[in-house]
Design a protein around this motif. Structure first.
Motif, PDB file in Angstrom:
ATOM      1  N   ALA A 103     -33.468   0.850 -29.421  1.00 13.44           N
ATOM      2  CA  ALA A 103     -32.053   0.915 -29.756  1.00 13.44           C
ATOM      3  C   ALA A 103     -31.807   0.077 -31.006  1.00 13.44           C
ATOM      4  O   ALA A 103     -32.560  -0.860 -31.287  1.00 13.44           O
ATOM      5  N   PRO A 104     -30.774   0.409 -31.783  1.00 13.95           N
ATOM      6  CA  PRO A 104     -30.456  -0.404 -32.959  1.00 13.95           C
ATOM      7  C   PRO A 104     -30.267  -1.874 -32.580  1.00 13.95           C
ATOM      8  O   PRO A 104     -29.658  -2.195 -31.565  1.00 13.95           O
ATOM      9  N   GLY A 105     -30.862  -2.738 -33.378  1.00 16.48           N
ATOM     10  CA  GLY A 105     -30.804  -4.174 -33.118  1.00 16.48           C
ATOM     11  C   GLY A 105     -32.043  -4.721 -32.446  1.00 16.48           C
ATOM     12  O   GLY A 105     -32.244  -5.935 -32.420  1.00 16.48           O
ATOM     13  N   ASP A 106     -32.893  -3.847 -31.886  1.00 13.24           N
ATOM     14  CA  ASP A 106     -34.119  -4.302 -31.224  1.00 13.24           C
ATOM     15  C   ASP A 106     -35.099  -4.862 -32.253  1.00 13.24           C
ATOM     16  O   ASP A 106     -35.252  -4.313 -33.344  1.00 13.24           O
ATOM     17  N   LYS A 107     -35.764  -5.941 -31.892  1.00 15.05           N
ATOM     18  CA  LYS A 107     -36.834  -6.513 -32.708  1.00 15.05           C
ATOM     19  C   LYS A 107     -38.127  -5.813 -32.319  1.00 15.05           C
ATOM     20  O   LYS A 107     -38.416  -5.632 -31.134  1.00 15.05           O
ATOM     21  N   VAL A 108     -38.910  -5.402 -33.316  1.00  9.46           N
ATOM     22  CA  VAL A 108     -40.147  -4.667 -33.069  1.00  9.46           C
ATOM     23  C   VAL A 108     -41.272  -5.213 -33.931  1.00  9.46           C
ATOM     24  O   VAL A 108     -41.037  -5.928 -34.909  1.00  9.46           O
ATOM     25  N   THR A 109     -42.489  -4.850 -33.554  1.00  7.86           N
ATOM     26  CA  THR A 109     -43.648  -5.122 -34.384  1.00  7.86           C
ATOM     27  C   THR A 109     -44.380  -3.804 -34.604  1.00  7.86           C
ATOM     28  O   THR A 109     -44.473  -2.981 -33.691  1.00  7.86           O
ATOM     29  N   HIS A 110     -44.843  -3.597 -35.822  1.00 10.25           N
ATOM     30  CA  HIS A 110     -45.543  -2.372 -36.192  1.00 10.25           C
ATOM     31  C   HIS A 110     -46.928  -2.755 -36.680  1.00 10.25           C
ATOM     32  O   HIS A 110     -47.099  -3.768 -37.366  1.00 10.25           O
ATOM     33  N   ASP A 111     -47.937  -1.966 -36.329  1.00 12.25           N
ATOM     34  CA  ASP A 111     -49.326  -2.263 -36.699  1.00 12.25           C
ATOM     35  C   ASP A 111     -49.511  -2.355 -38.211  1.00 12.25           C
ATOM     36  O   ASP A 111     -50.318  -3.156 -38.689  1.00 12.25           O
ATOM     37  N   ARG A 112     -48.779  -1.579 -38.973  1.00 10.60           N
ATOM     38  CA  ARG A 112     -48.965  -1.548 -40.425  1.00 10.60           C
ATOM     39  C   ARG A 112     -47.965  -2.424 -41.182  1.00 10.60           C
ATOM     40  O   ARG A 112     -48.335  -3.077 -42.154  1.00 10.60           O
ATOM     41  N   TYR A 113     -46.689  -2.440 -40.737  1.00 11.31           N
ATOM     42  CA  TYR A 113     -45.631  -3.100 -41.492  1.00 11.31           C
ATOM     43  C   TYR A 113     -45.260  -4.490 -40.982  1.00 11.31           C
ATOM     44  O   TYR A 113     -44.593  -5.241 -41.673  1.00 11.31           O
ATOM     45  N   GLY A 114     -45.638  -4.828 -39.760  1.00 14.27           N
ATOM     46  CA  GLY A 114     -45.346  -6.153 -39.214  1.00 14.27           C
ATOM     47  C   GLY A 114     -44.050  -6.192 -38.426  1.00 14.27           C
ATOM     48  O   GLY A 114     -43.691  -5.239 -37.750  1.00 14.27           O
ATOM     49  N   LEU A 115     -43.326  -7.325 -38.521  1.00  8.43           N
ATOM     50  CA  LEU A 115     -42.102  -7.529 -37.763  1.00  8.43           C
ATOM     51  C   LEU A 115     -40.919  -6.844 -38.427  1.00  8.43           C
ATOM     52  O   LEU A 115     -40.783  -6.866 -39.646  1.00  8.43           O
TER      53      LEU A 115
END
Length: 73
Positions: free
Chosen positions: A28-40
């Motif tokens: 959902a909008p506002g969630d903090k995520v981590t991506h394998d390629r781009y990071g936080l």
């Protein structure tokens, strides 16, 4: 599954288990995520299970479903 090809069909008489489709992750909008390629990053916008617009600080990236390389923090 090969990229750009249709999924293989499962025959009912096959001794092997039918492949299980991966579950689409819920963001959902506002969630903090981590991506394998781009990071936080932070979810900026959602496109109804099709894609997420994620702000990674230095760039904004549209990440498409099923979000294999992205995890919610």
């Amino acid at each position: 599954m090969r990229k750009g090809s249709a999924p293989r069909r499962h025959l009912p008489t096959s001794p092997f288990d039918a492949p299980v489709a991966p579950a689409v992750k819920d963001f959902a909008p506002g969630d903090k995520v981590t991506h394998d390629r781009y990071g936080l990053g932070t979810i900026v916008a959602a496109e109804n299970g099709v894609a997420m617009l994620v702000d990674f600080g230095s760039c904004q990236v549209r990440v498409t479903a099923p979000y294999d390389h992205m995890e919610k923090l």
